[in-house]
Design an enzyme around this catalytic site. Structure first.
Site, mmCIF file in Angstrom:
data_model
loop_
_atom_site.group_PDB
_atom_site.id
_atom_site.type_symbol
_atom_site.label_atom_id
_atom_site.label_comp_id
_atom_site.label_asym_id
_atom_site.label_seq_id
_atom_site.Cartn_x
_atom_site.Cartn_y
_atom_site.Cartn_z
ATOM 1 N N LYS A 179 7.104 -4.426 -0.075
ATOM 2 C CA LYS A 179 5.671 -4.267 -0.300
ATOM 3 C C LYS A 179 4.913 -5.572 -0.129
ATOM 4 C CE LYS A 179 5.518 0.107 -2.644
ATOM 5 N NZ LYS A 179 5.181 0.890 -3.850
ATOM 6 N N ARG A 213 13.732 2.622 -5.251
ATOM 7 C CA ARG A 213 13.402 3.270 -3.979
ATOM 8 C C ARG A 213 13.346 2.172 -2.913
ATOM 9 N NH1 ARG A 213 8.766 4.882 -0.870
ATOM 10 N NH2 ARG A 213 8.874 7.044 -0.137
#
Length: 233
Positions: A179, A213
């Site tokens: 991210k 995840r």
């Protein structure tokens, strides 16, 4: 199939991007993208399949095709039918925190009066909503929503103080992989953020998350194994 061979414990399949600034896709387009994948994997993998969607219609068809979990980044906020679809199918549910929609969630005032407090309150309310719809608490998991309406500092603080979310009594999922808050620190693009992801995953596990995840399963499976060993030493 490769991810399962590398050690994935479940597969999360989505057909609509939720990255900051992304536009939604139609119900029909999302179904066209995900249903053949779920159909093709059913019977070929021995792990649960999660459908990553905010649309009750997509979730209903995905569950019929073999998915067992609904990962709703809107936490039942986008589609009033979603809770009933999940309850009717006896499926599991991942509730994530997000302010606004993916299109606008990283714009405007991102300040929180109490970062963890506000997110815990939000998720607690969503757990109650799901229970009222007939979804059992043991079928739910929570996700603080890294990158969804948060600053770089917010994301770092959520990982650091993740233990606070244990008050909700549900397993915690953490989606830190590649991210932008990692890139803000390392100065690298998404494909070069594996080391930063490994550090975030390790900290997340040490601080109480139960599921990670990730994109690179083979690498992060080893990182998780080491972090688990350190935590339980």
């Amino acid at each position: 199939i490769r991810m399962v061979s590398e050690g994935a414990d479940l597969l999360d399949i989505g057909g609509e991007s939720t990255r900051p600034g992304s536009d939604p896709v139609s119900l029909e387009e999302e179904e066209r993208r995900v249903l053949p994948v779920i159909r093709g994997l059913t019977g070929k993998v021995n792990v649960p399949i999660s459908i990553d969607t905010m649309k009750g219609g997509v979730a209903r068809k995905a569950l019929r095709e073999g998915a067992e979990i609904v990962n709703d980044v809107s936490a039942l906020s986008s589609d009033k039918e979603m809770a009933g679809v999940i309850a009717g199918a006896g499926a599991a549910l991942i509730l994530m925190h997000m302010r606004g929609t993916p299109k606008v969630m990283q714009t405007g005032d991102l300040a929180y009066r109490s970062l963890c407090g506000e997110i815990i309150s939000y998720l607690g309310g969503k757990i109650q909503k799901a229970e009222r719809a007939g979804i059992a608490p043991e079928q739910m998991m929570i996700d603080p929503g890294l990158g969804f309406g948060k600053t770089v500092t917010d994301n770092l603080r959520l990982i650091k103080y993740l233990k606070e979310f244990k008050i909700l009594g549900r397993p915690i999922l953490l989606g830190a992989s590649r991210k932008s808050f990692i890139g803000a620190i390392t100065g690298e693009g998404p494909q070069q953020r594996e080391e930063g992801t490994a550090a975030a995953v390790t900290a997340g596990i040490m601080n109480g998350c139960h599921v990670i995840r990730v994109h690179n399963v083979a690498m992060m499976k080893k990182v998780a194994a080491m972090a688990d060993a350190l935590k339980t030493a």
